[in-house]
Design an enzyme around this catalytic site. Structure first.
Site, PDB file in Angstrom:
ATOM      1  CE1 TYR A   1      -6.248  -0.855   5.545  1.00  0.00           C
ATOM      2  CE2 TYR A   1      -4.423  -2.394   5.336  1.00  0.00           C
ATOM      3  CZ  TYR A   1      -4.919  -1.165   5.731  1.00  0.00           C
ATOM      4  OH  TYR A   1      -4.067  -0.258   6.314  1.00  0.00           O
TER       5      TYR A   1
ATOM      6  CG  ASP B   1      -7.329   2.746   0.777  1.00  0.00           C
ATOM      7  OD1 ASP B   1      -7.189   2.595   2.003  1.00  0.00           O
ATOM      8  OD2 ASP B   1      -6.398   2.605  -0.042  1.00  0.00           O
TER       9      ASP B   1
ATOM     10  NE  ARG C   1      -4.196  -5.698  15.555  1.00  0.00           N
ATOM     11  CZ  ARG C   1      -3.704  -6.037  16.737  1.00  0.00           C
ATOM     12  NH1 ARG C   1      -4.037  -7.185  17.317  1.00  0.00           N
ATOM     13  NH2 ARG C   1      -2.882  -5.215  17.366  1.00  0.00           N
TER      14      ARG C   1
ATOM     15  CD  GLU D   1      -4.776   5.085  14.644  1.00  0.00           C
ATOM     16  OE1 GLU D   1      -4.766   6.276  14.268  1.00  0.00           O
ATOM     17  OE2 GLU D   1      -4.756   4.134  13.853  1.00  0.00           O
TER      18      GLU D   1
ATOM     19  NE  ARG E   1       6.267   8.774  -4.612  1.00  0.00           N
ATOM     20  CZ  ARG E   1       5.435   9.230  -3.666  1.00  0.00           C
ATOM     21  NH1 ARG E   1       5.881  10.026  -2.714  1.00  0.00           N
ATOM     22  NH2 ARG E   1       4.166   8.899  -3.675  1.00  0.00           N
TER      23      ARG E   1
ATOM     24  NE  ARG F   1      -2.623   5.762  12.234  1.00  0.00           N
ATOM     25  CZ  ARG F   1      -2.958   5.232  11.068  1.00  0.00           C
ATOM     26  NH1 ARG F   1      -2.207   5.421  10.019  1.00  0.00           N
ATOM     27  NH2 ARG F   1      -4.042   4.509  10.945  1.00  0.00           N
TER      28      ARG F   1
ATOM     29  NE  ARG G   1      -3.030   0.204   3.269  1.00  0.00           N
ATOM     30  CZ  ARG G   1      -4.220   0.701   2.995  1.00  0.00           C
ATOM     31  NH1 ARG G   1      -5.047   0.048   2.207  1.00  0.00           N
ATOM     32  NH2 ARG G   1      -4.608   1.846   3.504  1.00  0.00           N
TER      33      ARG G   1
END
Ligand code: UDP
Length: 366
Positions: free
Chosen positions: A347, A349, A248, A299, A175, A279, A171
């Site tokens: 999962y 988006d 989860r 979190e 680069r 996070r 995901r």
């Protein structure tokens, strides 16, 4: 029968379906067990700051039609997600890019970065990666894996990286340019006015009953419509009769602080194992907020247990094959269609949820 469709769950999948069905002249009723619409993209306003109550959501897509679709309901701002990763006292840019590599190794050119990564993976002899650890190592080498991936992933998923599917790490972009945009997608932003308002707009003219738990009122609700769109957990729908799918869950510790700017970024990931949360989100930065105060959420990730909120399906082999068996059951249903992250055990988006809902609409509402 009063309604054409009973939609269980007022999240994005249900809202898209309801909107499209209404356009086709269908009569829909949505039942939602929470006391608000918008599922996990719901935001709650505190001191004028929209707090992403069920975790941060940044809309991004490469599909022009999906971008146009959401822009019917809201204008989007120009937020670009650029999380920072904190490993002990070291800060790194994400996703893995030249800024990350330059900080990690004190180098400046893409070739230097590629050479270091190649050197770190040469002796590992990884063929086709079979799990998240192999996938991560073969992409970015040992240093980045150890500092920025291993601890974070094991906290988020509660599993060893060798027991997790490789696709999770795919995901993230990798680069060799200096570019901290977390997504490769063409379009990105946060709806101005917030996600709740966007879903409200989708649901204009549609009857929604909040605080109604479908499964607790099944006998009465089952007959309220010809067909049911079910966006809850597929295994729970079937009383877990084939077994329990793993998820989860996430717990948020939200704090209001009397400072204007706490961490200087919307998202800071804590990638070492010792910090118990994954996070910290500082919500105002998603909308360039200028309030004199701020709201942050730490979190914490945990294994889902019955009665808690499920967030992420754990798509390992065991769960995927169990889901397949539920899907076969679902395929035999004449009146019930399953969808969304929980109904489809994916999962997803947000853009993928919308794509899946629209795809289903094409079949269901020709
Ligand atoms: N990830 C990581 N380090 C990070 C951020 C992400 O290793 O600092 C990996 C981790 O395996 C995680 C996956 O990337 O499960 C996806 O993370 P992301 O934050 O994009 O997922 P979200 O929770 O936002 O859906």
């Amino acid at each position: 029968m009063k309604y054409d469709y009973l939609i269980v769950g007022a999240g994005l999948y249900g809202a898209v379906f309801a909107h499209e069905a209404k356009k086709k002249g269908k009569k829909c009723l949505i039942v939602e067990k929470r006391n608000h619409i918008a599922g996990n993209i719901y935001c709650e306003e505190i001191h004028g700051i929209r707090v992403h109550k069920y975790g941060a959501h940044i809309f991004h897509t490469s599909q022009k039609n999906i971008w146009d679709y959401v822009n019917q309901f809201a204008e989007f701002n120009n937020y670009v997600n650029s999380p920072v990763a904190r490993y002990k006292d070291e800060l790194y840019n994400l996703p893995f890019n030249m800024n990350t590599f330059s900080k990690m190794w004190g180098i400046t050119t893409p070739q230097e970065a590629k050479d270091i990564i190649a050197g770190q993976i040469a002796d590992l002899h990884i063929g086709e990666p079979e799990n998240l650890e192999e996938q991560a190592l073969s992409l970015v080498g040992r240093d980045v894996y150890e500092k920025l991936i291993k601890g974070y992933t094991e906290k988020q998923w509660g599993r060893d990286c060798r027991d997790l599917p490789a696709f999770i790490i795919k995901r993230l972009p990798l680069r060799f340019v200096y570019d901290n945009n977390y997504f490769n997608d063409r379009y990105q932003g946060i709806p101005m006015g917030g996600y709740t308002k966007l879903v409200e707009k989708m649901l204009e003219g549609i009857e929604v009953r909040l605080n109604v738990d479908y499964l607790a009122n099944r006998q009465e609700l089952e007959t309220a419509a010809d067909k049911i769109i079910y966006t809850g957990m597929i295994d729970q729908f079937y009383g877990y009769k084939l077994g329990v799918l793993e998820y989860r869950s996430v717990r948020f510790e939200t704090e209001e602080l009397a400072v204007e700017n706490y961490q200087g970024n919307a998202v800071v990931n804590y990638t070492d194992r010792e910090v118990p949360y994954t996070r910290i989100i500082e919500h105002k930065h998603f909308e360039f907020g200028q309030q004199p105060v701020t709201v942050i959420s730490r979190e914490y990730s945990s294994e889902w247990k019955k009665g808690e909120e499920p967030y992420y399906p754990v798509n390992n082999d065991r769960n995927n094959s169990l889901y397949e068996r539920y899907r076969e059951l679902a395929a035999g249903e004449k009146r019930v269609i399953f969808g969304g992250r929980l109904g489809g055990y994916q999962y997803y988006d947000m853009d993928k949820v919308i794509m899946a809902a629209l795809e289903m609409c094409r079949k269901e509402l020709p």
